[in-house]
Design an enzyme around this catalytic site. Structure first.
Site, PDB file in Angstrom:
ATOM      1  CE1 TYR A   1      -3.952   2.172   0.960  1.00 40.76           C
ATOM      2  CE2 TYR A   1      -2.549   3.015   2.709  1.00 40.76           C
ATOM      3  CZ  TYR A   1      -3.700   3.094   1.955  1.00 40.76           C
ATOM      4  OH  TYR A   1      -4.608   4.104   2.202  1.00 40.76           O
TER       5      TYR A   1
ATOM      6  CE  LYS B   1      -3.677   5.147  -0.986  1.00 36.90           C
ATOM      7  NZ  LYS B   1      -4.708   5.614  -1.943  1.00 36.90           N
TER       8      LYS B   1
HETATM    9  P1  NAD Z   1     -13.668   3.249   1.968  1.00 38.34           P
HETATM   10  O1  NAD Z   1     -13.372   1.795   2.019  1.00 38.34           O
HETATM   11  O2  NAD Z   1     -14.684   3.816   2.889  1.00 38.34           O
HETATM   12  O3  NAD Z   1     -14.063   3.698   0.492  1.00 38.34           O
HETATM   13  C1  NAD Z   1     -13.364   3.242  -0.626  1.00 38.34           C
HETATM   14  C2  NAD Z   1     -14.370   2.968  -1.730  1.00 38.34           C
HETATM   15  O4  NAD Z   1     -13.646   2.587  -2.912  1.00 38.34           O
HETATM   16  C3  NAD Z   1     -15.322   1.824  -1.402  1.00 38.34           C
HETATM   17  O5  NAD Z   1     -16.664   2.260  -1.519  1.00 38.34           O
HETATM   18  C4  NAD Z   1     -14.978   0.739  -2.423  1.00 38.34           C
HETATM   19  O6  NAD Z   1     -16.099  -0.017  -2.874  1.00 38.34           O
HETATM   20  C5  NAD Z   1     -14.386   1.562  -3.555  1.00 38.34           C
HETATM   21  N1  NAD Z   1     -13.484   0.774  -4.403  1.00 38.34           N
HETATM   22  C6  NAD Z   1     -12.525  -0.091  -3.992  1.00 38.34           C
HETATM   23  N2  NAD Z   1     -11.908  -0.633  -5.051  1.00 38.34           N
HETATM   24  C7  NAD Z   1     -12.488  -0.091  -6.158  1.00 38.34           C
HETATM   25  C8  NAD Z   1     -12.281  -0.257  -7.544  1.00 38.34           C
HETATM   26  N3  NAD Z   1     -11.351  -1.122  -8.013  1.00 38.34           N
HETATM   27  N4  NAD Z   1     -13.033   0.449  -8.402  1.00 38.34           N
HETATM   28  C9  NAD Z   1     -14.000   1.305  -7.942  1.00 38.34           C
HETATM   29  N5  NAD Z   1     -14.246   1.490  -6.633  1.00 38.34           N
HETATM   30  C10 NAD Z   1     -13.499   0.796  -5.750  1.00 38.34           C
HETATM   31  O7  NAD Z   1     -12.250   3.974   2.193  1.00 38.34           O
HETATM   32  P2  NAD Z   1     -11.860   5.513   2.468  1.00 38.34           P
HETATM   33  O8  NAD Z   1     -11.250   5.566   3.816  1.00 38.34           O
HETATM   34  O9  NAD Z   1     -12.959   6.422   2.114  1.00 38.34           O
HETATM   35  O10 NAD Z   1     -10.635   5.660   1.441  1.00 38.34           O
HETATM   36  C11 NAD Z   1     -10.669   6.471   0.284  1.00 38.34           C
HETATM   37  C12 NAD Z   1      -9.239   6.658  -0.207  1.00 38.34           C
HETATM   38  O11 NAD Z   1      -8.468   7.357   0.770  1.00 38.34           O
HETATM   39  C13 NAD Z   1      -8.484   5.367  -0.482  1.00 38.34           C
HETATM   40  O12 NAD Z   1      -7.660   5.528  -1.623  1.00 38.34           O
HETATM   41  C14 NAD Z   1      -7.618   5.191   0.745  1.00 38.34           C
HETATM   42  O13 NAD Z   1      -6.493   4.396   0.492  1.00 38.34           O
HETATM   43  C15 NAD Z   1      -7.279   6.627   1.047  1.00 38.34           C
HETATM   44  N6  NAD Z   1      -6.882   6.872   2.428  1.00 38.34           N
HETATM   45  C16 NAD Z   1      -7.798   6.857   3.439  1.00 38.34           C
HETATM   46  C17 NAD Z   1      -7.390   7.134   4.736  1.00 38.34           C
HETATM   47  C18 NAD Z   1      -8.357   7.201   5.866  1.00 38.34           C
HETATM   48  O14 NAD Z   1      -7.946   7.627   6.976  1.00 38.34           O
HETATM   49  N7  NAD Z   1      -9.615   6.833   5.677  1.00 38.34           N
HETATM   50  C19 NAD Z   1      -6.032   7.379   5.000  1.00 38.34           C
HETATM   51  C20 NAD Z   1      -5.117   7.392   3.966  1.00 38.34           C
HETATM   52  C21 NAD Z   1      -5.557   7.154   2.671  1.00 38.34           C
END
Ligand code: NAD
Length: 307
Positions: A167, A171
């Site tokens: 990851y 990233k």
């Molecule tokens: P989440 O799991 O709530 O939402 C992610 C969404 O992406 C889900 O609805 C899932 O169905 C969709 N998804 C996954 N694979 C997919 C694909 N191949 N095609 C289309 N849709 C797809 O997660 P989140 O926390 O909202 O994360 C959003 C982004 O932020 C991600 O890239 C995650 O890595 C990044 N991120 C989040 C955090 C955090 O604190 N939440 C921290 C660092 C990075």
């Protein structure tokens, strides 16, 4: 009070917008006049997609937006098929102005147990997926002389994270992607930036206490993202950390370094000069390899003149 920053007439694609952060972005942009493609394939945090009897997450978010008077359509493709997602935008709204690459999954596992599948799947969704959507939108943006792209990184990528080598690699790779698109897109008014968010979502609820998940609302990340994709935003190629109302910009620092002549460049002299090589007292903040190249060129010229 300053005028509301709006997105009337703009078409935005938000990937992974069926939940968490993506849903918050889709809501905010639609509320401010954008026509939004809500993309989500509806998988689990680790990327499994199973048939479900419940409504698809992208449909749920589209309905929410419509109920609030906004305009949105759903798309259920995986981000690896970016061309299909962009086609949904073009078919429904005629173009694409904004791409928010947000979809993401986790395959957390320590290095000694990681399989090629854990690695490949993360690269496919995060790196290939962000590339595929941006690539399909790129020439449309170039031709119209307008585009705004966001790639989603993570503190795991910026600083490294135990059990997340796959990851983290993807990233931080995304920020390299951003910086290159920023340079390639500049002349055509295509701007690309990276965010490293922190929010309470299903992705973080397994590692955070419930109170923190509730406090770190995705809505606290969305205003930065909306500003970065607005017409008026001057930023290009930058990286921001954002969460719980805190927004800051990150950048690279280069130590003053040591320039060795070819004759002096021995392993022993590297060792002898180590404290100077890693001393940031007179460090600079580079945005390209230009000034390093200038130093290196001096050495090459000096070596050539001694021949
Ligand atoms: P989440 O799991 O709530 O939402 C992610 C969404 O992406 C889900 O609805 C899932 O169905 C969709 N998804 C996954 N694979 C997919 C694909 N191949 N095609 C289309 N849709 C797809 O997660 P989140 O926390 O909202 O994360 C959003 C982004 O932020 C991600 O890239 C995650 O890595 C990044 N991120 C989040 C955090 C955090 O604190 N939440 C921290 C660092 C990075």
């Amino acid at each position: 009070m300053s005028a509301e920053l709006r997105f009337d007439g703009k078409v935005a694609i938000v990937t992974g917008a069926g939940a968490g952060l993506g849903r918050a972005y889709a809501h905010l942009l639609a509320k401010r006049g954008a026509k939004v493609v809500v993309n989500d394939l509806g998988g689990s945090v680790s990327g499994e997609v199973k048939g479900t009897s419940t409504a698809r997450p992208a449909d749920v978010v589209v309905e929410e937006i419509k109920k609030l008077g906004g305009t949105a359509v759903a798309n259920y493709d995986s981000v690896e098929n970016g061309d299909k997602i962009v086609k949904t935008a073009v078919d429904a709204f005629g173009t694409v102005d904004i791409v928010i690459n947000n979809a993401g999954i986790l395959r957390d596992i320590s290095m000694q147990k990681m399989t090629d599948n854990d690695w490949d799947l993360i690269m496919k969704v995060h790196l290939k997926g962000s590339y595929a959507v941006a690539r399909a939108a790129w020439n449309i943006m170039r031709e119209k002389g307008y585009g705004r792209i966001i790639n989603t990184s993570s503190s795991a990528g910026i600083f490294g994270s135990f059990g997340q080598a796959n990851y983290a690699a993807a990233k931080l790779g995304l920020h390299g992607f951003t910086q290159s698109l920023a340079k390639e897109g500049e002349k055509r008014n295509i701007k690309c930036n990276t965010i490293a968010p922190l929010a309470g979502t299903r992705m973080t609820e397994t590692v955070m206490p419930k109170e923190l998940v509730e406090a770190l609302r995705p809505e606290y990340v969305a205003p930065l993202v909306a500003f970065l994709v607005h017409d008026t935003c001057p930023e290009n190629g930058s990286l921001f950390e954002v969460g719980a109302g805190y927004i800051c910009k990150d950048r690279f620092q280069r130590s003053e370094g040591v320039l060795f002549t070819p004759q002096d460049l021995t392993v022993e002299n590297v060792s002898k000069n180590w404290s100077k090589i890693v001393d940031f007292t007179n460090g600079t903040i580079p945005t390209s390899n230009q000034d390093m190249m200038e130093k290196v060129m001096k050495n090459i010229e000096a070596a050539a003149s001694q021949k």
